[in-house]
Scaffold this motif. Structure first.
Motif, short mmCIF file in Angstrom:
data_model
loop_
_atom_site.label_atom_id
_atom_site.label_comp_id
_atom_site.label_asym_id
_atom_site.label_seq_id
_atom_site.Cartn_x
_atom_site.Cartn_y
_atom_site.Cartn_z
N ASP A 105 0.91 -1.27 -0.10
CA ASP A 105 0.11 -0.01 -0.05
C ASP A 105 1.10 1.19 0.06
O ASP A 105 0.42 2.29 -0.72
CB ASP A 105 -1.07 0.20 1.28
N VAL A 106 2.18 1.06 0.68
CA VAL A 106 2.75 2.31 0.49
C VAL A 106 3.39 2.36 -0.55
O VAL A 106 3.65 3.66 -1.03
CB VAL A 106 4.03 2.09 1.53
N VAL A 107 3.85 1.32 -1.47
CA VAL A 107 4.36 1.50 -2.98
C VAL A 107 3.03 2.20 -3.72
O VAL A 107 3.27 3.14 -4.54
CB VAL A 107 4.74 0.41 -3.43
N ALA A 108 1.92 1.74 -3.66
CA ALA A 108 0.81 2.34 -4.41
C ALA A 108 0.58 3.71 -4.17
O ALA A 108 0.20 4.55 -5.13
CB ALA A 108 -0.29 1.48 -4.07
N PHE A 109 0.55 3.98 -2.65
CA PHE A 109 0.13 5.56 -2.24
C PHE A 109 1.49 6.43 -2.96
O PHE A 109 1.32 7.49 -3.38
CB PHE A 109 0.60 5.37 -1.07
N ALA A 110 2.45 5.88 -3.00
CA ALA A 110 3.71 6.71 -3.50
C ALA A 110 3.63 6.75 -5.09
O ALA A 110 3.94 8.06 -5.33
CB ALA A 110 5.23 6.11 -2.90
N SER A 111 3.10 5.64 -5.67
CA SER A 111 2.94 5.88 -7.28
C SER A 111 2.09 6.61 -7.50
O SER A 111 1.84 7.23 -8.62
CB SER A 111 3.06 4.46 -7.74
N LYS A 112 1.04 7.18 -6.58
CA LYS A 112 -0.05 8.02 -6.90
C LYS A 112 0.21 9.46 -6.40
O LYS A 112 -0.40 10.50 -6.71
CB LYS A 112 -1.38 7.59 -6.22
N GLY A 113 1.64 9.47 -6.21
CA GLY A 113 2.07 10.82 -5.88
C GLY A 113 2.34 11.16 -4.36
O GLY A 113 2.26 12.47 -4.14
N GLY A 114 1.41 10.41 -3.52
CA GLY A 114 1.46 10.52 -2.18
C GLY A 114 2.66 10.96 -1.44
O GLY A 114 3.36 10.17 -1.85
N PRO A 115 2.98 11.91 -0.46
CA PRO A 115 4.08 11.95 0.18
C PRO A 115 4.54 10.97 1.13
O PRO A 115 3.46 10.83 1.96
CB PRO A 115 3.91 13.59 0.73
N VAL A 116 5.45 10.76 0.95
CA VAL A 116 6.01 9.45 1.90
C VAL A 116 7.22 9.81 2.39
O VAL A 116 8.24 10.08 1.77
CB VAL A 116 6.18 8.11 1.32
N LEU A 117 7.55 9.94 3.61
CA LEU A 117 8.81 10.12 4.29
C LEU A 117 9.13 9.19 5.37
O LEU A 117 8.44 8.34 6.03
CB LEU A 117 8.49 11.49 5.26
N GLY A 118 10.25 8.67 4.89
CA GLY A 118 10.98 7.40 5.94
C GLY A 118 12.25 8.02 6.50
O GLY A 118 13.28 8.28 5.92
N ILE A 119 12.42 7.63 8.07
CA ILE A 119 13.42 8.48 8.55
C ILE A 119 14.33 6.94 9.20
O ILE A 119 13.45 6.20 9.70
CB ILE A 119 12.77 9.15 9.78
N CYS A 120 15.41 7.24 8.93
CA CYS A 120 16.26 6.20 9.57
C CYS A 120 15.99 4.71 9.14
O CYS A 120 16.33 4.55 7.78
CB CYS A 120 16.45 6.34 11.07
N ASN A 121 15.33 4.07 10.05
CA ASN A 121 15.12 2.50 9.52
C ASN A 121 14.03 2.73 8.53
O ASN A 121 13.78 1.87 7.57
CB ASN A 121 14.74 1.90 10.68
N GLY A 122 13.09 3.76 8.45
CA GLY A 122 12.23 3.94 7.22
C GLY A 122 12.90 4.43 6.14
O GLY A 122 12.31 3.85 4.95
#
Lengths: 232, 90
Positions: free
Chosen positions: A70-87
């Motif tokens: 779902d994170v990949v799908a969210f990102a591919s639709k242009g949704g902002p994703v922030l991953g910090i350190c382990n993220g």
């Protein structure tokens, strides 16, 4: 305006991230890694920690979690994703960001405040900063040494996808200012579209001056300012 | 079905900085093994799995490496079938 903090077994930065998102006005939920569905959210946050004990490689097992689809799908639709350190490590393992984070060249876990320079301010994550601004933000990682093949590294620089770089007090990316051996002092990068950001330093741990620095707060308030426009 | 034993050897890609290997290299030198030119640290995974043939077992392990066990950015891998037990598994 809703934010999801995705939580894996072994996440430890999730509460700090939750609080930072809330502080700038996001209605924030924890989303357990086995849950599905991010359609109701405007922002997805992947916290720091040691998901699955960093077994195999940091982030390698977390990225197989059901929610990551779902994170990949969210990102591919242009949704902002922030991953910090382990993220950040998990975003690299998932292929949303290029490269990999390997063992610090000093062979030590590095837990300290560092200085990072803002290289881009045209992103939803950084619009509240000045270009070249130097931030004081803590790091806490053993595997933050950013590596990729030469072509990828050159492309990242060529396309201006390095968002943060470790620097000294004068804003220069010196070897001494580099806590982990990352190529070109890279501390954070974005994807081609600019809607996925991975960074090793912890802005969520620098959101109030009582914590030693509030230089990280602008990252979250930038998102709070940009996200409504993104989702319309 | 035959139960096959496999060894999956994962090693850092050539040219990639291997800080752990470098530290061990220093330690060996300080112990007097100055002839050691380079040390690289990888890992070995030991797997037992049931398959119709040795080739099928190796193919499955290769797919596992591509999907999860090795990171193509930083690691190379080799799959070796090291043993077979006829009639095992079900």
């Amino acid at each position: 305006m809703k934010a999801a903090v995705v939580t894996f077994p072994g996440s430890n930065g999730d509460y700090d991230l939750y609080k930072a998102a809330q502080q700038v006005g996001f209605e924030t939920d924890f989303v357990w890694h086995r849950e599905r569905g991010l359609d109701d959210y405007d922002l997805v946050l992947l916290p720091g920690g040691f998901s699955y004990g960093d077994y195999l490689r940091a982030g390698a097992i977390a990225r197989m979690s059901p929610i990551m689809e779902d994170v990949v799908a969210f990102a591919s639709k242009g949704g902002p994703v922030l991953g910090i350190c382990n993220g950040f490590q998990t975003l690299c393992e998932s292929g949303l960001l290029p490269g990999a984070l390997v063992r610090n060249d000093v062979l030590r876990f590095q837990g300290m405040d560092v200085r990072i320079r803002v290289e881009r301010t045209d992103l939803a994550f950084t619009s509240g900063y000045e270009e070249g601004q130097v931030l004081r933000i803590p790091i806490a990682h053993g595997e933050g040494n950013f590596e990729a093949d030469k072509d990828t590294l050159e492309r990242l620089e060529g396309e201006g996808r390095v968002v943060f770089r470790y620097v000294d007090r004068h804003g220069n990316p010196t070897d001494e200012a580099n806590p982990n051996g990352s190529w070109h002092n890279i501390a954070g990068i974005t994807n081609e579209a600019g809607n996925v950001l991975g960074m090793m330093p912890h802005p969520e741990r620098a959101t109030e001056s009582i914590l030693g620095s509030d230089d990280g707060l602008s990252l979250f308030s930038s998102l709070a300012a940009s996200v409504p426009a993104l989702s319309t | 079905m035959t139960r096959y034993s496999l060894e999956i050897r994962i090693k850092p890609r050539p040219g990639l900085l291997d800080p752990e290997g470098k530290a061990i290299h220093h330690a060996l030198h300080s112990l007097g093994w100055g002839e050691v030119d380079e040390v690289r640290v990888g890992k070995v995974l030991y797997l037992d799995l049931d398959a119709d043939s040795e080739a099928a077992a190796a193919e499955a392990a290769t797919a596992m490496c591509r999907k999860l066990l090795a990171n193509p950015v930083t690691e190379d891998f080799e799959v070796a079938v090291t043993g077979a037990l006829e009639g095992a598994g079900s």
